[in-house]
Design a protein around this motif. Sequence first.
Motif, mmCIF file in Angstrom:
data_model
loop_
_atom_site.group_PDB
_atom_site.id
_atom_site.type_symbol
_atom_site.label_atom_id
_atom_site.label_comp_id
_atom_site.label_asym_id
_atom_site.label_seq_id
_atom_site.Cartn_x
_atom_site.Cartn_y
_atom_site.Cartn_z
ATOM 1 N N PRO A 190 6.652 35.009 36.802
ATOM 2 C CA PRO A 190 6.956 34.937 38.001
ATOM 3 C C PRO A 190 6.398 36.090 39.025
ATOM 4 N N ALA A 232 5.873 38.983 41.140
ATOM 5 C CA ALA A 232 6.804 39.933 42.335
ATOM 6 C C ALA A 232 5.630 40.151 43.213
ATOM 7 N N LEU A 233 5.672 39.346 44.245
ATOM 8 C CA LEU A 233 4.646 39.487 45.518
ATOM 9 C C LEU A 233 4.930 40.868 46.064
ATOM 10 N N ILE A 234 6.085 41.229 45.997
ATOM 11 C CA ILE A 234 6.042 42.419 47.002
ATOM 12 C C ILE A 234 5.142 43.799 46.311
ATOM 13 N N PHE A 235 4.840 43.646 44.854
ATOM 14 C CA PHE A 235 3.847 45.019 44.488
ATOM 15 C C PHE A 235 2.509 44.604 44.934
ATOM 16 N N MET A 271 1.891 43.951 48.257
ATOM 17 C CA MET A 271 2.199 44.316 49.543
ATOM 18 C C MET A 271 2.456 45.774 49.850
ATOM 19 N N PHE A 290 6.811 51.818 46.562
ATOM 20 C CA PHE A 290 7.628 51.995 45.552
ATOM 21 C C PHE A 290 6.797 52.403 44.196
ATOM 22 N N LEU A 344 7.304 55.961 41.963
ATOM 23 C CA LEU A 344 7.933 56.377 40.678
ATOM 24 C C LEU A 344 6.622 56.518 39.895
#
Lengths: 313, 204
Positions: free
Chosen positions: B167, B169-172, B174, B180, B184
């Motif tokens: 699945p 994780a589209l935020i990465f 963007m 983030f 990290l």
Amino acid sequence: MPTKLSVSLSPHVRGELSTQGIMLRVFIALLPAALMGVYAFGGQALWTLILSTASAVLAEALAQKLLKRPVTAFHDGSAAVTGLLLGLCLPPAVPWYLAVVGSAFAVVIAKQVFGGLGSNFVNPALAGRAFLLACWPAAMTTFIGIDGQTGATPLAYLQSPTDLAAAFGENWRLDAFLGRVPGTIGEVSTLALLLGAAFLLISRIIDWRIPLSYLASLGVLSVIAGVELSASLLLGGVVLSAFFMATDYVTSPASSWGKIVFGLGCGVVNFVIRQWGAYPEGVTYAILLMNVCSPLIERATRPKKYGEVKARA
Amino acid sequence: MDVQKALLNGVITENPTFRLVLGMCPTLAVTTAAENGLAMGLATTAVLVGSNLLISLLRGFIPSKVRIPAYIVVIATLVTAVDLLMKAYLPALSSALGLYIPLIVVNCIIFARAESFASKNPPIASILDGIGIGFGFTLALILLASVRELLGAGSVFGVNILGPDYPKALIFVMAPGGFFSLGLLLAGVNRFLDYLHRRTGGLI
């Protein structure tokens, strides 16, 4: 962080409530809503809630261990409340990893990385939800109805009561109040939420100012824009977040007027997102945005010191 | 200054991304896929080596009062050359990176090396410094872009790694995911480098 010598500003009067006590009461207050969610959506919802709560506690313990902080995750209860709150604002049929990743993000990135309990600048549960919404938008906006049908959130029909009646029957107002209209696990039953909220208000855990000004400003603006009042307050996550998330001590102003300004701001932003935004519901971003503003609000509404007079211009 | 020392300096001691924290705009913007990170890193390296060489050669000639405009002329010339070359020979990559290739002109890594190194050192040492720093920047971009591509699209360099059912994780891919991941990685890489520093007795 507990140290042997704690230096703090006056007043030094201590309340009887500990963090643990407060968190326990909030947890208890959330239980009616959680039970109604499980009653409405079945085992799937229960599984999501257990998973999100457990992974929040475990992730916090792990993060505290790695950051070499005292491990308070298992007894202070704040991680459990964050996890439960996050679970309550997820749709009932989300894949399992959403609950786990969301909780871990909430307690590790939004809370522990910024210094742990009391140092987070936004509400962790809502930060977790916003993260999930950006990661997996499709899973986060698929709701199952009480009849097991998947569909959009009822907020999509907000503009027209006739459409609402067509989709959820003539009694949708009562159904939405009791918990028979689809939504996230925790927001279905307004009655259960109000029960929990009343408990928190009576035991003085939360203050009435934020929820009242939030609900009032959203309600007034909705009525002006021609949305039915009951639809705007009963549908979506407004009641859940007004009482349980906007009132988070750490991320909302402490002064009385500040609380009112904070609540008004939440209502206005929430209304703007619902009315003109890309998302049907704006609760998450409204509160996150006001969280970020709350230091400014606090500075602007600082109460006068006893005996202080206005400086002459 | 020998090659090994220059490389070590650019990749670890003065890594532009993880140690100097310079050039954050292209770092965050183009690292949505490992391939873009590699291309951006190489383009920057080419400009950096060229500008270091030219500025080092011209260091006795440029009056210090107008050195910044002079550097800009040198750097902009090289960037234009790289931009046109990429448009001609790598049109797909060029359109993927878009505006960020011309924006190398204002990349502060290149200015920092011109100001703090090339303007005070002989040409050969400046070239080596450019190669070291450019290599460090490229490696950092590839690392960041691989992490983001892996989490956000399940692949690295376009090769699917996590399987078709992952699945995404589209935020990465963007902007917030970029912040983030960078935060990290900064923490993680510096922790690792500190550990390396202690283990090697200060050698690295």
